[in-house]
Design a protein around this motif. Structure first.
Motif, PDB file in Angstrom:
ATOM      1  N   VAL A  12       1.041  -1.065   0.172  1.00 15.26           N
ATOM      2  CA  VAL A  12       0.108   0.060   0.088  1.00 15.26           C
ATOM      3  C   VAL A  12       0.922   1.147   0.088  1.00 15.26           C
ATOM      4  CG1 VAL A  12      -1.817   1.142   1.299  1.00 15.26           C
ATOM      5  CG2 VAL A  12      -1.860  -1.114   1.307  1.00 15.26           C
ATOM      6  N   ILE A  13       0.779   2.139  -1.088  1.00 12.99           N
ATOM      7  CA  ILE A  13       1.576   3.207  -0.827  1.00 12.99           C
ATOM      8  C   ILE A  13       0.583   4.472  -0.358  1.00 12.99           C
ATOM      9  CG2 ILE A  13       2.843   5.090  -2.267  1.00 12.99           C
ATOM     10  CD1 ILE A  13       2.935   3.321  -4.519  1.00 12.99           C
ATOM     11  N   GLY A  14       1.259   4.770   0.998  1.00 19.90           N
ATOM     12  CA  GLY A  14       0.314   5.847   1.675  1.00 19.90           C
ATOM     13  C   GLY A  14      -0.010   5.540   3.029  1.00 19.90           C
ATOM     14  N   ALA A 175      -2.621   4.913  -2.333  1.00 16.74           N
ATOM     15  CA  ALA A 175      -3.602   5.393  -1.485  1.00 16.74           C
ATOM     16  C   ALA A 175      -2.578   6.839  -1.086  1.00 16.74           C
ATOM     17  CB  ALA A 175      -4.039   4.670  -0.152  1.00 16.74           C
ATOM     18  N   ALA A 176      -2.387   7.382  -2.286  1.00 14.92           N
ATOM     19  CA  ALA A 176      -1.005   8.365  -2.193  1.00 14.92           C
ATOM     20  C   ALA A 176      -1.624   9.898  -2.105  1.00 14.92           C
ATOM     21  CB  ALA A 176       0.079   8.274  -3.311  1.00 14.92           C
ATOM     22  N   GLY A 177      -3.116  10.012  -2.079  1.00 14.69           N
ATOM     23  CA  GLY A 177      -3.668  11.243  -1.839  1.00 14.69           C
ATOM     24  C   GLY A 177      -3.437  12.139  -3.082  1.00 14.69           C
ATOM     25  N   ARG A 194      -6.895  23.860  -0.617  1.00 12.61           N
ATOM     26  CA  ARG A 194      -6.164  24.444   0.401  1.00 12.61           C
ATOM     27  C   ARG A 194      -7.370  24.481   1.676  1.00 12.61           C
ATOM     28  NH1 ARG A 194      -4.615  28.797   3.639  1.00 12.61           N
ATOM     29  NH2 ARG A 194      -2.303  28.825   4.346  1.00 12.61           N
ATOM     30  N   GLY A 195      -6.756  24.162   2.797  1.00 13.25           N
ATOM     31  CA  GLY A 195      -7.523  24.187   4.137  1.00 13.25           C
ATOM     32  C   GLY A 195      -6.683  24.616   5.360  1.00 13.25           C
ATOM     33  N   GLN A 196      -7.080  25.861   5.863  1.00  8.16           N
ATOM     34  CA  GLN A 196      -6.496  26.196   6.906  1.00  8.16           C
ATOM     35  C   GLN A 196      -7.301  26.064   8.221  1.00  8.16           C
ATOM     36  OE1 GLN A 196      -4.166  29.614   6.479  1.00  8.16           O
ATOM     37  NE2 GLN A 196      -4.295  30.281   8.735  1.00  8.16           N
ATOM     38  N   SER A 220     -17.029  28.415   7.674  1.00 11.49           N
ATOM     39  CA  SER A 220     -16.694  28.422   9.079  1.00 11.49           C
ATOM     40  C   SER A 220     -17.097  26.994   9.888  1.00 11.49           C
ATOM     41  CB  SER A 220     -17.796  29.531   9.987  1.00 11.49           C
ATOM     42  OG  SER A 220     -17.326  30.654   9.224  1.00 11.49           O
ATOM     43  N   TYR A 221     -16.491  26.223  10.560  1.00 10.70           N
ATOM     44  CA  TYR A 221     -16.919  25.166  10.988  1.00 10.70           C
ATOM     45  C   TYR A 221     -15.957  25.127  12.668  1.00 10.70           C
ATOM     46  CZ  TYR A 221     -12.979  22.886   8.506  1.00 10.70           C
ATOM     47  OH  TYR A 221     -11.871  22.938   7.862  1.00 10.70           O
ATOM     48  N   ILE A 222     -16.729  24.513  13.514  1.00 10.12           N
ATOM     49  CA  ILE A 222     -16.013  24.433  14.781  1.00 10.12           C
ATOM     50  C   ILE A 222     -16.469  22.942  15.357  1.00 10.12           C
ATOM     51  CG2 ILE A 222     -16.547  25.030  17.195  1.00 10.12           C
ATOM     52  CD1 ILE A 222     -17.722  27.641  15.555  1.00 10.12           C
TER      53      ILE A 222
HETATM   54  C1  LIG Z   1      -8.373  21.649   6.693  1.00  5.52           C
HETATM   55  C2  LIG Z   1      -8.800  20.011   6.490  1.00  5.52           C
HETATM   56  C3  LIG Z   1      -9.965  19.574   7.167  1.00  5.52           C
HETATM   57  C4  LIG Z   1     -10.432  18.309   6.649  1.00  5.52           C
HETATM   58  N1  LIG Z   1     -11.553  18.036   7.324  1.00  5.52           N
HETATM   59  C5  LIG Z   1     -12.065  16.844   7.069  1.00  5.52           C
HETATM   60  C6  LIG Z   1     -13.253  16.229   7.727  1.00  5.52           C
HETATM   61  O1  LIG Z   1     -13.642  16.867   8.810  1.00  5.52           O
HETATM   62  N2  LIG Z   1     -13.799  14.972   7.388  1.00  5.52           N
HETATM   63  C7  LIG Z   1     -13.187  14.382   6.500  1.00  5.52           C
HETATM   64  O2  LIG Z   1     -13.794  13.336   5.943  1.00  5.52           O
HETATM   65  N3  LIG Z   1     -12.191  14.673   5.663  1.00  5.52           N
HETATM   66  C8  LIG Z   1     -11.650  16.054   5.853  1.00  5.52           C
HETATM   67  N4  LIG Z   1     -10.459  16.436   5.237  1.00  5.52           N
HETATM   68  C9  LIG Z   1      -9.973  15.804   4.033  1.00  5.52           C
HETATM   69  C10 LIG Z   1      -9.074  14.534   4.574  1.00  5.52           C
HETATM   70  O3  LIG Z   1      -8.212  15.066   5.176  1.00  5.52           O
HETATM   71  C11 LIG Z   1      -8.708  14.005   3.195  1.00  5.52           C
HETATM   72  O4  LIG Z   1      -9.543  13.540   2.337  1.00  5.52           O
HETATM   73  C12 LIG Z   1      -7.901  12.768   3.676  1.00  5.52           C
HETATM   74  O5  LIG Z   1      -6.841  12.967   4.691  1.00  5.52           O
HETATM   75  C13 LIG Z   1      -6.981  12.233   2.376  1.00  5.52           C
HETATM   76  O6  LIG Z   1      -6.441  10.999   2.810  1.00  5.52           O
HETATM   77  P1  LIG Z   1      -5.285  10.131   2.023  1.00  5.52           P
HETATM   78  O7  LIG Z   1      -4.918   8.913   2.833  1.00  5.52           O
HETATM   79  O8  LIG Z   1      -5.986   9.861   0.793  1.00  5.52           O
HETATM   80  O9  LIG Z   1      -4.120  11.208   1.706  1.00  5.52           O
HETATM   81  P2  LIG Z   1      -3.062  11.563   2.939  1.00  5.52           P
HETATM   82  O10 LIG Z   1      -3.603  11.819   4.296  1.00  5.52           O
HETATM   83  O11 LIG Z   1      -2.483  13.050   2.214  1.00  5.52           O
HETATM   84  O12 LIG Z   1      -1.815  10.487   2.911  1.00  5.52           O
HETATM   85  C14 LIG Z   1      -1.122  10.291   1.818  1.00  5.52           C
HETATM   86  C15 LIG Z   1      -0.022   9.458   1.896  1.00  5.52           C
HETATM   87  O13 LIG Z   1       0.624   8.949   0.564  1.00  5.52           O
HETATM   88  C16 LIG Z   1       2.072   8.937   0.907  1.00  5.52           C
HETATM   89  N5  LIG Z   1       2.716   9.108  -0.404  1.00  5.52           N
HETATM   90  C17 LIG Z   1       2.201  10.020  -1.477  1.00  5.52           C
HETATM   91  N6  LIG Z   1       2.847   9.807  -2.464  1.00  5.52           N
HETATM   92  C18 LIG Z   1       3.995   8.930  -2.226  1.00  5.52           C
HETATM   93  C19 LIG Z   1       5.086   8.458  -2.989  1.00  5.52           C
HETATM   94  N7  LIG Z   1       5.243   8.907  -4.121  1.00  5.52           N
HETATM   95  N8  LIG Z   1       5.916   7.865  -2.123  1.00  5.52           N
HETATM   96  C20 LIG Z   1       5.690   7.466  -0.679  1.00  5.52           C
HETATM   97  N9  LIG Z   1       4.454   7.843  -0.464  1.00  5.52           N
HETATM   98  C21 LIG Z   1       3.727   8.623  -0.699  1.00  5.52           C
HETATM   99  C22 LIG Z   1       2.329  10.246   1.759  1.00  5.52           C
HETATM  100  O14 LIG Z   1       3.570   9.955   2.395  1.00  5.52           O
HETATM  101  C23 LIG Z   1       1.166   9.959   2.748  1.00  5.52           C
HETATM  102  O15 LIG Z   1       1.646   9.024   3.885  1.00  5.52           O
HETATM  103  C24 LIG Z   1      -9.790  17.729   5.786  1.00  5.52           C
HETATM  104  C25 LIG Z   1      -8.888  18.176   4.967  1.00  5.52           C
HETATM  105  C26 LIG Z   1      -8.012  19.558   5.384  1.00  5.52           C
HETATM  106  C27 LIG Z   1      -6.840  19.765   4.492  1.00  5.52           C
END
Ligand SMILES: Cc1cc2nc3c(=O)[nH]c(=O)nc-3n(C[C@H](O)[C@H](O)[C@H](O)COP(=O)(O)OP(=O)(O)OC[C@H]3O[C@@H](n4cnc5c(N)ncnc54)[C@H](O)[C@@H]3O)c2cc1C
Length: 321
Positions: A12-14, A175-177, A194-196, A220-222
């Motif tokens: 699994v990548i990620g 699963a590399a986002g 972008r989310g802050q 806005s969310y809390i």
């Molecule tokens: C401010 C904010 C608030 C949020 N609030 C919510 C919420 O309330 N509810 C909700 O459901 N979602 C929320 N989200 C969205 C949620 O965070 C994302 O949809 C989720 O984290 C995506 O997960 P992921 O595992 O796909 O990616 P990530 O968490 O980004 O993980 C990606 C992984 O892939 C790895 N990777 C990528 N490319 C490579 C490579 N080439 N080699 C090795 N490793 C690699 C990285 O190292 C990492 O480990 C929010 C996001 C933000 C920014």
């Protein structure tokens, strides 16, 4: 548990919420799983997440609905185990548009339309309900630990080509986002939102979440979690700036305090920024264009936590199909 002859070596990548949930699901069905990532779980976008079970900037379709429903079911079960960091919390989603998306309410048992007398100024309506709220640092740590107990191996390195994993894996799960598309080389449709957010100490003892996406002064969310409260937010498409914008933080906090005055007494713990991995649809399919079969599992936008367990189950189905 799968038939012994059909157990596979899966890389699994990620190590975000999608990678960890998938690793857990596959390992608990007997597969031999290795998670490779260049960011530890607490460094990922997943660790920035608020994290409430709520579809937000994510796919709205029957397929996504299945992911939402299954994830809700799993989180409800996990909320019975205190050390997971998963809690069920009541709260309200304020609506300022006539076409507000209420699709989430059909999954939530106590979802209801809020008495109009309780609405803030300018709101047209609101819906309320009890949904999972996840204290992410606790949850990601718990999940990684569960994976380890199931024999999952973790390796820290950057993958530059899927083919470099062909010798060690029967199947690769991507699963590399936000970087999912670039590794496959056939998908340029993933883009950042972008989310802050601000993390406050929950000294006010708040429990109820509040979301006002179309607040006239900004999203806005809390989201009160266990020890902390996540105050948000921003949702700027294609903005890749990972630095905290102080003006945004100031405005965000004052908006939140005007909505929930008790927040004024809560200490600011930290500011965080993350890039949501957005895509028109979540990519969840088998791909055979590489030296090793790949299952793509990325593009969850602002709903990765909300769709995590559903995604993990779908990956298992695709793997065993
Ligand atoms: C401010 C904010 C608030 C949020 N609030 C919510 C919420 O309330 N509810 C909700 O459901 N979602 C929320 N989200 C969205 C949620 O965070 C994302 O949809 C989720 O984290 C995506 O997960 P992921 O595992 O796909 O990616 P990530 O968490 O980004 O993980 C990606 C992984 O892939 C790895 N990777 C990528 N490319 C490579 C490579 N080439 N080699 C090795 N490793 C690699 C990285 O190292 C990492 O480990 C929010 C996001 C933000 C920014």
């Amino acid at each position: 548990m799968s038939d012994l002859s059909s157990l596979l070596r899966v890389t699994v990548i990620g190590a975000g919420v999608i990678g960890l949930s998938t690793a857990y699901e596959l390992a608990s069905h007997g597969h031999k799983v290795t998670v490779v990532s260049d960011q530890e779980p607490l460094q990922t976008v997943s660790a920035v997440s608020a994290a409430i079970w709520f579809p937000y900037h994510s796919e709205n379709s029957p397929a996504a609905d299945l992911l939402l429903a299954h994830t809700l079911e799993r989180f409800e079960a996990l909320s019975l185990i205190p050390e997971t960091g998963v809690d069920l919390r009541f709260g309200m989603d304020i609506e300022r548009r006539t076409d507000a998306d209420r699709s989430w309410t059909r999954h939530v048992a106590d979802a209801t339309v809020v008495d109009p007398q309780l609405l803030p100024e300018g709101a047209l309506s609101a819906t309320s309900g009890t949904v999972p709220v996840i204290t992410m640092p606790t949850y990601l740590g718990w999940l990684q630990n569960q994976c380890r107990q199931l024999g999952v191996k973790f390796e820290q390195r950057t993958i530059t080509s899927i083919d470099e994993l062909a010798a060690e894996a029967d199947t690769v799960v991507l699963a590399a986002g936000i970087r999912g598309g670039e590794l496959l080389g056939d998908d340029e449709t993933v883009y950042p939102i972008r989310g802050q957010v601000i993390r406050l100490a929950n000294t006010a003892g708040l429990h109820e979440w509040l979301s006002d996406d179309d607040h006239p002064l900004g999203v806005s969310y809390i989201i009160p979690r266990r020890e902390d409260i996540i105050v948000g937010g921003t949702d700027v498409d294609y903005d890749t700036n990972l630095k905290v914008d102080e003006q945004i933080a100031t405005d965000m906090l004052s908006r939140a305090i005007s909505m929930v005055p008790e927040l004024a007494q809560c200490e600011v713990l930290e500011h965080k920024v993350g890039l949501r991995p957005a895509r028109e649809t979540v990519r969840l399919e088998r791909i055979s264009a590489h030296e090793v079969p790949v299952i793509a599992a990325y593009g969850h936008g602002g709903g990765g936590v909300t769709m995590s367990w559903g995604t993990a189950r779908r990956v298992l189905e695709l793997l065993e199909a």
